[in-house]
Scaffold this active site. Structure first.
Site, PDB file in Angstrom:
ATOM      1  N   GLU A 164       0.885  -1.164   0.000  1.00 18.77           N
ATOM      2  CA  GLU A 164       0.000   0.000   0.000  1.00 18.77           C
ATOM      3  C   GLU A 164       0.919   1.209   0.000  1.00 18.77           C
ATOM      4  O   GLU A 164       1.545   1.521   1.016  1.00 18.77           O
ATOM      5  CB  GLU A 164      -0.930  -0.034   1.228  1.00 18.77           C
ATOM      6  CG  GLU A 164      -2.135   0.877   1.094  1.00 18.77           C
ATOM      7  CD  GLU A 164      -1.863   2.264   1.612  1.00 18.77           C
ATOM      8  OE1 GLU A 164      -1.565   3.152   0.770  1.00 18.77           O
ATOM      9  OE2 GLU A 164      -1.936   2.474   2.818  1.00 18.77           O
TER      10      GLU A 164
ATOM     11  N   CYS B 179      -1.866   8.974   2.703  1.00 14.28           N
ATOM     12  CA  CYS B 179      -1.793   8.663   1.278  1.00 14.28           C
ATOM     13  C   CYS B 179      -3.097   8.973   0.556  1.00 14.28           C
ATOM     14  O   CYS B 179      -3.117   9.070  -0.672  1.00 14.28           O
ATOM     15  CB  CYS B 179      -1.414   7.196   1.083  1.00 14.28           C
ATOM     16  SG  CYS B 179      -2.415   6.053   2.053  1.00 14.28           S
TER      17      CYS B 179
END
Length: 486
Positions: A254, A288
């Protein structure tokens, strides 16, 4: 040990079932306080192979724990996370400068994550295969079940150190693995507290080991052939290094993001601006999926910029331990200076900084950059800071293409009531998830989460992660059939 970690400035390592404080250490300087807030016992020579050797021995012990036993421990961990939310949120504020209000929210998510992991442990099973549907399978029976992968490696980032570790460690434990945790150097005490919390909930000491240190420790762990699966959250560049070091191992990555939110002409501008202000600067934008690029239809652009700027200027910046603080500090002064520099570069190229644009050490005033050129760093790079760029658009198809021009593709948001636009965006946007009438910065911990392109691969919800942390094992019973033998 959990209480000791919460009260002291020490972040011990956990190796072979023993908490270690003696040995080489590294100090964490709090980005807001400017003083030492924790001291981690970093990995010494020989610690990595020792941890791997222990993990190899522990894997069989962990695999024998029944799913119900794992689930009960994870449910207890959920309760303990709620009980100790204030203490761990304080550590998050000290080590990272994250407002304690956001830290409390993160701990609520930790409690939810462990609870979902408990539920997923109870669902682990297998399949009875339709083997007799083909001539060669007549007379046989075939079954599968999901077995623990063995040894999992969890490498976690600094920006949500408690909840992202809970996802990796909780799902790995639910799957029946032993887990090696490589903590972020910026959040050693928070990481140690979450590990200690799982052990306090009743997990056997064989369930987890914890190592502190820099990239060299992570690289050595990734390269260990005994590791079965690696779950990493961090930058795209580091993710590529993890993949290179890992070789032929199962990976869940990720990685970074450059999240876009589209505000269409029919949107509620006030609501969109308020949500964007709230979610664009939480944790100083160090997420993010934080709101980075907002594309507003030109007919609403000026109104949006004005309302958005007013909302952002009204955010309270200050001491992360103050419950009234909306925006604390970034992870360090270098990060804040970088983002302020990017804002100045955009302004020099013709953009307007409507508020913020300055940093005081690690604290960056929440910054809005209006109408930057499309090649500005605040548009093309991952900002990962307290800055949001707002740009006008004219055509919906064109703005979809503009959003997709990024090398990242984690999550996006859209404000509209037009169902056709919603479905078009869901189909055409090159992202792992789309939030409707919300910004990119929204996540439900029990829903699949992950990206495409340079944002990584794999999905990080407990259910998806249990699949990644297990392997399918097949049993064929020859000459024994529940289907009939002719």
């Amino acid at each position: 040990m959990l209480q000791t970690i919460l009260k002291s400035a020490d972040a011990p390592a956990l190796l072979g079932g023993v908490w270690l404080t003696a040995g080489p250490t590294a100090e964490r300087i709090g980005p807001y306080t400017g003083s030492v807030v924790s001291r981690a016992r970093v990995a010494a020579d020989g610690d990595v192979p020792t941890a791997v050797r222990h993990a190899h021995a522990y894997a069989k012990r962990m695999a024998r724990l029944a799913p119900a036993t794992r689930a009960g421990i994870l449910a207890a961990a959920s309760r303990l996370a709620a009980e100790h939310r204030a203490g761990i949120a304080r550590l998050i504020a000290l080590e990272l400068g994250k407002p304690v209000r956001d830290g409390l929210g993160e701990m609520d998510r930790v409690a939810d994550t462990f609870a979902v992991c408990a539920a997923e442990a109870r669902r682990i099973g297998g399949d009875l295969l339709p083997v007799a549907g083909w001539e060669r399978g007549v007379g046989d029976t075939a079954l599968t079940y999901r077995a623990p992968a063995g040894i999992a490696l969890a490498i976690t980032p600094f920006n949500a150190p408690a909840n992202l570790l809970a996802h990796k460690l909780g799902a790995s434990f639910a799957a029946g693995n032993t887990t090696l945790v490589k903590a972020p150097p910026q959040a050693p005490s928070v990481s140690a507290a979450v590990v200690a919390l799982l052990l306090a909930a009743g997990a056997p000491v064989e369930a987890v080991q914890l190592l502190h240190g820099g990239g060299e420790v992570g690289a050595a762990l990734c390269a260990a052939p005994e590791i079965s699966v690696i779950s990493f959250t961090g930058s795209a560049a580091t993710g590529a290094a993890v993949a290179r070091a890992a070789g032929a191992k199962r990976l869940v990555l990720e990685l970074g993001g450059n999240a876009a939110t589209i505000v269409c002409e029919d949107a509620d501008i006030s609501e969109a601006a308020q949500l964007s202000a709230r979610t664009g600067y939480s944790n100083s934008g160090q997420s993010c999926i934080s709101v980075q690029r907002i594309y507003v239809h030109r007919s609403r652009f000026e109104d949006f910029v004005q309302i958005f700027t007013d909302k952002v200027a009204g955010l309270t910046v200050g001491d992360p331990l103050d419950p009234a603080t909306d925006v604390g500090s970034m992870v360090d002064a270098e990060a804040a200076a970088r983002v302020a520099g990017w804002a100045a570069d955009a302004a020099a190229a013709g953009a307007t900084i409507t508020t913020g644009g300055r940093n005081d050490g690690a604290t960056l005033l929440p910054t809005v950059v209006a109408d930057p050129p499309p090649d500005a760093a605040v548009v093309t790079q991952e900002v990962f800071g307290a800055l949001v760029a707002v740009l006008p658009y004219d055509d919906f198809d064109d703005v979809i293409a503009t959003c997709n021009a990024s090398r990242y593709g984690l999550q996006a948001g859209i404000f509209t009531t037009d169902v056709r636009k919603i479905l078009t965006a869901w189909r055409e946007l090159e992202v792992g998830g789309l939030i409707v009438n919300g910004t990119s910065n929204y996540r439900l911990d029990h829903v699949p989460f992950g990206g495409v392109k340079d944002s990584g691969f794999g999905r990080e919800s407990p259910g998806c992660m249990v699949d990644d942390f297990t392997v399918v094992k097949t049993l064929i019973l020859r000459g024994m059939s529940i289907w009939g033998e002719q």
